[in-house]
Scaffold this motif. Structure first.
Motif, PDB file in Angstrom:
ATOM      1  N   THR A 136       0.832  -1.197   0.000  1.00  0.00           N
ATOM      2  CA  THR A 136       0.000   0.000   0.000  1.00  0.00           C
ATOM      3  C   THR A 136       0.866   1.246   0.000  1.00  0.00           C
ATOM      4  O   THR A 136       1.824   1.343   0.757  1.00  0.00           O
ATOM      5  N   ALA A 137       0.519   2.180  -0.857  1.00  0.00           N
ATOM      6  CA  ALA A 137       1.238   3.461  -0.942  1.00  0.00           C
ATOM      7  C   ALA A 137       0.517   4.323  -1.968  1.00  0.00           C
ATOM      8  O   ALA A 137       0.025   3.799  -2.970  1.00  0.00           O
ATOM      9  N   PRO A 138       0.432   5.612  -1.734  1.00  0.00           N
ATOM     10  CA  PRO A 138       0.919   6.346  -0.555  1.00  0.00           C
ATOM     11  C   PRO A 138       0.013   6.128   0.665  1.00  0.00           C
ATOM     12  O   PRO A 138      -1.160   5.798   0.516  1.00  0.00           O
ATOM     13  N   ASP A 139       0.562   6.306   1.826  1.00  0.00           N
ATOM     14  CA  ASP A 139      -0.175   6.095   3.067  1.00  0.00           C
ATOM     15  C   ASP A 139      -0.413   7.429   3.775  1.00  0.00           C
ATOM     16  O   ASP A 139       0.450   8.297   3.789  1.00  0.00           O
ATOM     17  N   LEU A 140      -1.567   7.543   4.377  1.00  0.00           N
ATOM     18  CA  LEU A 140      -1.885   8.689   5.233  1.00  0.00           C
ATOM     19  C   LEU A 140      -2.181   8.133   6.616  1.00  0.00           C
ATOM     20  O   LEU A 140      -3.137   7.371   6.784  1.00  0.00           O
ATOM     21  N   SER A 141      -1.355   8.490   7.595  1.00  0.00           N
ATOM     22  CA  SER A 141      -1.464   7.884   8.924  1.00  0.00           C
ATOM     23  C   SER A 141      -1.854   8.910   9.982  1.00  0.00           C
ATOM     24  O   SER A 141      -1.360  10.033   9.976  1.00  0.00           O
ATOM     25  N   PHE A 142      -2.726   8.493  10.894  1.00  0.00           N
ATOM     26  CA  PHE A 142      -3.078   9.269  12.067  1.00  0.00           C
ATOM     27  C   PHE A 142      -2.637   8.458  13.295  1.00  0.00           C
ATOM     28  O   PHE A 142      -3.066   7.320  13.457  1.00  0.00           O
ATOM     29  N   ASN A 154     -11.052   8.493  21.709  1.00  0.00           N
ATOM     30  CA  ASN A 154     -11.075   8.925  20.312  1.00  0.00           C
ATOM     31  C   ASN A 154      -9.629   9.097  19.846  1.00  0.00           C
ATOM     32  O   ASN A 154      -8.809   9.704  20.541  1.00  0.00           O
ATOM     33  N   ILE A 155      -9.290   8.600  18.659  1.00  0.00           N
ATOM     34  CA  ILE A 155      -7.892   8.612  18.211  1.00  0.00           C
ATOM     35  C   ILE A 155      -7.675   9.349  16.890  1.00  0.00           C
ATOM     36  O   ILE A 155      -6.547   9.407  16.394  1.00  0.00           O
ATOM     37  N   GLY A 156      -8.702   9.934  16.334  1.00  0.00           N
ATOM     38  CA  GLY A 156      -8.514  10.702  15.110  1.00  0.00           C
ATOM     39  C   GLY A 156      -9.850  11.160  14.561  1.00  0.00           C
ATOM     40  O   GLY A 156     -10.877  10.497  14.761  1.00  0.00           O
ATOM     41  N   TYR A 161     -16.195  20.814   6.896  1.00  0.00           N
ATOM     42  CA  TYR A 161     -16.795  22.107   7.195  1.00  0.00           C
ATOM     43  C   TYR A 161     -17.306  22.784   5.922  1.00  0.00           C
ATOM     44  O   TYR A 161     -16.782  22.579   4.826  1.00  0.00           O
ATOM     45  N   GLY A 162     -18.295  23.617   6.112  1.00  0.00           N
ATOM     46  CA  GLY A 162     -18.762  24.532   5.083  1.00  0.00           C
ATOM     47  C   GLY A 162     -19.416  25.707   5.780  1.00  0.00           C
ATOM     48  O   GLY A 162     -19.590  25.698   7.002  1.00  0.00           O
ATOM     49  N   ASN A 163     -19.799  26.717   5.027  1.00  0.00           N
ATOM     50  CA  ASN A 163     -20.528  27.842   5.604  1.00  0.00           C
ATOM     51  C   ASN A 163     -22.022  27.618   5.488  1.00  0.00           C
ATOM     52  O   ASN A 163     -22.503  27.026   4.523  1.00  0.00           O
ATOM     53  N   ASP A 164     -22.764  28.102   6.487  1.00  0.00           N
ATOM     54  CA  ASP A 164     -24.218  28.138   6.313  1.00  0.00           C
ATOM     55  C   ASP A 164     -24.587  29.407   5.557  1.00  0.00           C
ATOM     56  O   ASP A 164     -23.695  30.195   5.183  1.00  0.00           O
ATOM     57  N   ASP A 165     -25.876  29.634   5.307  1.00  0.00           N
ATOM     58  CA  ASP A 165     -26.250  30.804   4.495  1.00  0.00           C
ATOM     59  C   ASP A 165     -26.092  32.117   5.246  1.00  0.00           C
ATOM     60  O   ASP A 165     -26.302  33.193   4.688  1.00  0.00           O
ATOM     61  N   GLY A 166     -25.675  32.030   6.521  1.00  0.00           N
ATOM     62  CA  GLY A 166     -25.337  33.236   7.273  1.00  0.00           C
ATOM     63  C   GLY A 166     -23.845  33.498   7.317  1.00  0.00           C
ATOM     64  O   GLY A 166     -23.393  34.421   7.990  1.00  0.00           O
ATOM     65  N   GLY A 167     -23.085  32.658   6.594  1.00  0.00           N
ATOM     66  CA  GLY A 167     -21.642  32.839   6.551  1.00  0.00           C
ATOM     67  C   GLY A 167     -20.900  32.256   7.733  1.00  0.00           C
ATOM     68  O   GLY A 167     -19.723  32.557   7.944  1.00  0.00           O
ATOM     69  N   ASN A 168     -21.565  31.403   8.513  1.00  0.00           N
ATOM     70  CA  ASN A 168     -20.939  30.804   9.687  1.00  0.00           C
ATOM     71  C   ASN A 168     -20.278  29.472   9.339  1.00  0.00           C
ATOM     72  O   ASN A 168     -20.879  28.619   8.670  1.00  0.00           O
ATOM     73  N   LYS A 169     -19.051  29.285   9.805  1.00  0.00           N
ATOM     74  CA  LYS A 169     -18.359  28.025   9.589  1.00  0.00           C
ATOM     75  C   LYS A 169     -19.089  26.917  10.350  1.00  0.00           C
ATOM     76  O   LYS A 169     -19.303  27.015  11.549  1.00  0.00           O
ATOM     77  N   THR A 170     -19.476  25.861   9.640  1.00  0.00           N
ATOM     78  CA  THR A 170     -20.320  24.814  10.212  1.00  0.00           C
ATOM     79  C   THR A 170     -19.773  23.439   9.862  1.00  0.00           C
ATOM     80  O   THR A 170     -19.377  23.189   8.725  1.00  0.00           O
ATOM     81  N   SER A 171     -19.741  22.547  10.843  1.00  0.00           N
ATOM     82  CA  SER A 171     -19.359  21.159  10.597  1.00  0.00           C
ATOM     83  C   SER A 171     -20.592  20.387  10.141  1.00  0.00           C
ATOM     84  O   SER A 171     -21.573  20.273  10.872  1.00  0.00           O
ATOM     85  N   TYR A 172     -20.538  19.838   8.922  1.00  0.00           N
ATOM     86  CA  TYR A 172     -21.686  19.129   8.356  1.00  0.00           C
ATOM     87  C   TYR A 172     -21.557  17.610   8.436  1.00  0.00           C
ATOM     88  O   TYR A 172     -22.556  16.899   8.414  1.00  0.00           O
ATOM     89  N   ALA A 173     -20.331  17.099   8.509  1.00  0.00           N
ATOM     90  CA  ALA A 173     -20.141  15.656   8.577  1.00  0.00           C
ATOM     91  C   ALA A 173     -18.772  15.380   9.199  1.00  0.00           C
ATOM     92  O   ALA A 173     -17.889  16.244   9.204  1.00  0.00           O
ATOM     93  N   ALA A 174     -18.620  14.155   9.723  1.00  0.00           N
ATOM     94  CA  ALA A 174     -17.352  13.801  10.361  1.00  0.00           C
ATOM     95  C   ALA A 174     -17.157  12.295  10.354  1.00  0.00           C
ATOM     96  O   ALA A 174     -18.122  11.523  10.306  1.00  0.00           O
ATOM     97  N   ILE A 175     -15.904  11.900  10.362  1.00  0.00           N
ATOM     98  CA  ILE A 175     -15.529  10.499  10.527  1.00  0.00           C
ATOM     99  C   ILE A 175     -14.494  10.460  11.640  1.00  0.00           C
ATOM    100  O   ILE A 175     -13.495  11.176  11.575  1.00  0.00           O
ATOM    101  N   HIS A 176     -14.748   9.678  12.654  1.00  0.00           N
ATOM    102  CA  HIS A 176     -13.720   9.590  13.685  1.00  0.00           C
ATOM    103  C   HIS A 176     -13.480   8.149  14.094  1.00  0.00           C
ATOM    104  O   HIS A 176     -14.377   7.306  14.077  1.00  0.00           O
ATOM    105  N   GLY A 177     -12.196   7.882  14.416  1.00  0.00           N
ATOM    106  CA  GLY A 177     -11.808   6.563  14.875  1.00  0.00           C
ATOM    107  C   GLY A 177     -11.705   6.537  16.379  1.00  0.00           C
ATOM    108  O   GLY A 177     -11.422   7.554  17.011  1.00  0.00           O
ATOM    109  N   TYR A 178     -11.928   5.348  16.959  1.00  0.00           N
ATOM    110  CA  TYR A 178     -11.871   5.242  18.416  1.00  0.00           C
ATOM    111  C   TYR A 178     -11.343   3.863  18.812  1.00  0.00           C
ATOM    112  O   TYR A 178     -11.315   2.922  18.017  1.00  0.00           O
ATOM    113  N   ILE A 179     -10.901   3.763  20.056  1.00  0.00           N
ATOM    114  CA  ILE A 179     -10.467   2.497  20.622  1.00  0.00           C
ATOM    115  C   ILE A 179     -11.661   1.847  21.307  1.00  0.00           C
ATOM    116  O   ILE A 179     -12.221   2.398  22.259  1.00  0.00           O
TER     117      ILE A 179
END
Length: 205
Positions: A136-142, A154-156, A161-179
């Motif tokens: 495997t290559a290239p690799d992206l490691s956390f 939580n390990i990563g 992010y995107g802006n809402d229609d008011g111009g505010n930075k907003t988190s719309y989706a996420a992926i996180h890894g955990y133990i």
């Protein structure tokens, strides 16, 4: 005393010459070593070495960096402000190193240890491997290098992010890894996919 040049009796090819154009030329070994010009600039024909002490210059700017090249004077390094180092290419600031160690590429105001800003829509970061094998290559490691790993840590996180229609930075989706289980020899891990609904982000499914 009026002189056109000064040279040593025992070393005729080393001299100081005063030209009629307000220029002083220093020659060693029969070749020009340094030229002091009428506009207060100095041109050295070889390398310049400081055995001790400092080279000190003015701050410069993106359009006229202090440390630059004779045939590309708007490309180089300059001091933006106290403890703020800038690198310019073609007269435009391209990389910034701030006093707190943050590095900005395409931005003069990095908000993280590395901030990359770009106005285009193509790839912002591209990882390329030229390996011809099957690994495997290239690799992206956390790597969460914790000295006290525990279940449910939580390990990563990758957050979108995107802006809402008011111009505010907003988190719309996420992926996180955990133990899930940190036991040596029988460890388990997991991924959680989250999306935002009604301004609240929660796991999907």
């Amino acid at each position: 005393i009026s002189l056109d040049a000064i040279q040593g009796d025992a070393d005729a090819n080393t001299s100081i010459t005063f030209s009629g154009s307000d220029v002083i030329t220093v020659a060693t070994g029969g070749s020009t070593a340094a030229t002091f010009n009428a506009d207060q600039t100095t041109t050295f024909s070889g390398a310049v070495t400081a055995q001790s002490g400092l080279f000190q210059t003015e701050r410069g700017s993106a359009s006229a960096p202090t440390f630059t090249f004779s045939d590309d004077t708007d490309t180089g390094m300059y001091n933006v402000s106290n403890a703020d180092l800038g690198f310019a290419v073609g007269g435009t600031d391209r990389l910034h190193i701030k006093a707190d160690g943050k590095v900005g590429i395409g931005t003069t105001s990095p908000t993280a240890p590395l901030t990359v800003s770009y106005s285009g829509t193509d790839n912002l970061v591209e990882l390329i491997s030229t390996d011809a094998g099957s690994s495997t290559a290239p690799d992206l490691s956390f790597y969460r290098n914790s000295s006290s790993a525990a279940d449910s840590d939580n390990i990563g996180l990758i957050r979108f992010y995107g802006n809402d229609d008011g111009g505010n930075k907003t988190s719309y989706a996420a992926i996180h890894g955990y133990i899930a289980d940190a036991s040596d020899g029988s460890s388990d891990g997991g991924l959680i996919f989250s999306t935002t609904r009604a301004d609240t982000q929660a796991p999907t499914g």
